[in-house]
Scaffold this motif. Sequence first.
Motif, short mmCIF file in Angstrom:
data_model
loop_
_atom_site.label_atom_id
_atom_site.label_comp_id
_atom_site.label_asym_id
_atom_site.label_seq_id
_atom_site.Cartn_x
_atom_site.Cartn_y
_atom_site.Cartn_z
N PRO A 232 0.83 -1.21 0.00
CA PRO A 232 0.00 0.00 0.00
C PRO A 232 0.85 1.26 0.00
CG PRO A 232 0.01 -1.02 2.18
CD PRO A 232 0.70 -1.97 1.26
N ASP A 233 0.32 2.33 -0.55
CA ASP A 233 1.01 3.62 -0.52
C ASP A 233 1.28 4.03 0.93
OD1 ASP A 233 0.86 3.72 -3.26
OD2 ASP A 233 -0.90 5.03 -3.30
N GLY A 234 2.44 4.61 1.14
CA GLY A 234 2.78 5.10 2.47
C GLY A 234 3.32 4.04 3.41
N PHE A 235 3.50 2.82 2.90
CA PHE A 235 3.97 1.72 3.76
C PHE A 235 5.32 2.05 4.40
CE2 PHE A 235 6.64 -2.03 4.28
CZ PHE A 235 5.86 -2.82 5.11
N VAL A 236 6.28 2.45 3.58
CA VAL A 236 7.63 2.71 4.10
C VAL A 236 7.61 3.84 5.12
CG1 VAL A 236 9.96 3.48 3.49
CG2 VAL A 236 8.80 1.75 2.09
N ASP A 237 6.87 4.91 4.81
CA ASP A 237 6.78 6.03 5.75
C ASP A 237 6.20 5.59 7.08
OD1 ASP A 237 7.84 7.82 3.93
OD2 ASP A 237 5.88 8.41 3.15
N GLU A 238 5.18 4.73 7.02
CA GLU A 238 4.57 4.25 8.26
C GLU A 238 5.55 3.43 9.09
OE1 GLU A 238 0.77 1.57 9.85
OE2 GLU A 238 0.86 2.19 7.74
N VAL A 239 6.33 2.59 8.42
CA VAL A 239 7.32 1.78 9.13
C VAL A 239 8.37 2.68 9.79
CG1 VAL A 239 9.14 0.05 8.89
CG2 VAL A 239 6.97 -0.24 7.69
N ILE A 240 8.81 3.71 9.08
CA ILE A 240 9.80 4.62 9.65
C ILE A 240 9.25 5.29 10.91
CG2 ILE A 240 11.04 6.80 9.28
CD1 ILE A 240 11.34 5.95 6.34
N GLU A 241 8.04 5.81 10.81
CA GLU A 241 7.49 6.61 11.91
C GLU A 241 7.03 5.77 13.10
OE1 GLU A 241 7.66 9.85 12.12
OE2 GLU A 241 8.70 9.81 10.18
N THR A 242 6.52 4.56 12.85
CA THR A 242 5.94 3.79 13.95
C THR A 242 6.84 2.67 14.46
OG1 THR A 242 4.81 2.21 12.48
CG2 THR A 242 3.62 4.23 13.08
N ILE A 243 7.87 2.32 13.68
CA ILE A 243 8.70 1.17 14.05
C ILE A 243 10.19 1.53 14.12
CG2 ILE A 243 9.49 -1.12 13.31
CD1 ILE A 243 6.62 -1.48 12.12
N ALA A 244 10.75 1.99 12.99
CA ALA A 244 12.20 2.17 12.92
C ALA A 244 12.70 3.29 13.82
CB ALA A 244 12.63 2.41 11.48
N LEU A 245 12.15 4.48 13.67
CA LEU A 245 12.63 5.60 14.49
C LEU A 245 12.37 5.39 15.98
CD1 LEU A 245 11.94 8.81 12.37
CD2 LEU A 245 14.16 7.84 12.99
N PRO A 246 11.16 4.94 16.38
CA PRO A 246 10.98 4.67 17.82
C PRO A 246 11.97 3.66 18.37
CG PRO A 246 8.86 4.76 16.71
CD PRO A 246 9.90 4.79 15.64
N THR A 247 12.28 2.63 17.58
CA THR A 247 13.24 1.61 18.04
C THR A 247 14.63 2.20 18.19
OG1 THR A 247 11.97 -0.18 17.01
CG2 THR A 247 14.30 -0.60 17.45
N VAL A 248 15.11 2.88 17.14
CA VAL A 248 16.46 3.43 17.16
C VAL A 248 16.61 4.46 18.28
CG1 VAL A 248 18.06 4.89 15.85
CG2 VAL A 248 16.97 2.92 14.75
N ARG A 249 15.61 5.29 18.47
CA ARG A 249 15.73 6.35 19.48
C ARG A 249 15.55 5.81 20.90
NH1 ARG A 249 13.29 11.25 15.67
NH2 ARG A 249 15.13 11.21 14.29
#
Length: 420
Positions: A232-249
């Motif tokens: 779906p459109d926006g998939f990568v952006d959603e992963v960055i905002e809800t998964i990757a950045l919260p994990t890394v930070r």
Amino acid sequence: MKILVLGSGAREHAIITALLAEEERHEIVAAPGNAGIAQDVPVELGLDPLDGEAVTEYAVENAIELVVIGPEAPLVAGVADPLRTRGIAVFGPGKAAAQLEGSKAFAKRIMDAAGVPTGRAVRAETLAEALTAIDEFGAPYVVKADGLAAGKGVLVTEDRDAAVEHATQWLLHGGVLVEEFLDGQEVSLFLVSDGHDVLPLSPAQDYKRLLDGDAGPNTGGMGAYSPLPWLPDGFVDEVIETIALPTVRTMAREQTPFIGLLYCGLILTDRGIRVIEFNARFGDPETQVVLPRLVTPLSTLLFAAATGGLSGLPRPEFALDTAVTVVLASEGYPESPQTGRPLTGLAEAAGVPEVTIAHAATARDEATGELLATGGRVLSVVARGTGFAEARDRAYAALDHIHLAGGQYRTDIAARVADR
């Protein structure tokens, strides 16, 4: 740059191939490499990638400017730490942060702290605890070894006895996680991280089961394709905002900065995106289809991540074509691969248009010069095309040229998207 790549698999061969394709001419060394890598760059067979002090001394003595750690074992062993202590840029997390892959219980705790969407899980250290969790979650049963298991520690089954047997086996080596079953399409998304910021690569899908139709045992991966036209459109952006950045930070706040490749194993459920697992390095075989399409120089991304410079970079660019990889495995893989058998036809296979071969478990017979298969997953045939049908045709045409007695591969890689 002078770059040292640690590892000996198809993933490392794909990384080296991408680095060699850049306009900048890097000086690359691999340790220990394999027969295919040795055809492309010098290899240091005597340098143990698990020996952090030896790797560090080699890097210092040879003025290495960037070390890229490919496999999970050196990361979990902490090889990145002495290198960083000596001021050498390293693409790969230190020992503490590598527990994101080395311990599934650690990863679940980080996900909870970061508010990352994932399935429910119970860590069990005794068979009684595992049995309670198995019966609580019910079928299909999901049982995972807590530590590294070379892609063989996960079982998903409708058979309770098989789940109990799997838990019993892996409890001998440490704890196990019993998890809620998540149903949906799986996606692999790689993100480079400098400990604070992330940049995404192109999503891919891999095939974990040995046989066509997703039958047979779990493996390290039998093939992959990229991109994923059905996302779906926006998939990568959603992963960055809800998964990757919260994990890394979250990891940064805990003083365990994650510097390197954050591998997000994801599933699209009817309740949204969920994390199945994190890995701390490039995935294999997905790397073999993601990097060939990368237009942005890979060295730029790796060095910026290693030196804290991702925030000033744009998102990586990818070619619009498709890539498919099919893994050739030895007879008996994954339980008891038959090794030492001759491997022929690779030159003819590489002659198929837009095909490259990423070696995994290969070596040269010192006496005869014959190429031999030395492990379970022997090589990855990688093909590009304007569409998936073309890429698939090229990959399987190349495999037709390769002979390995008892060799096995799936015939349905990327079949579901072949009309795109």
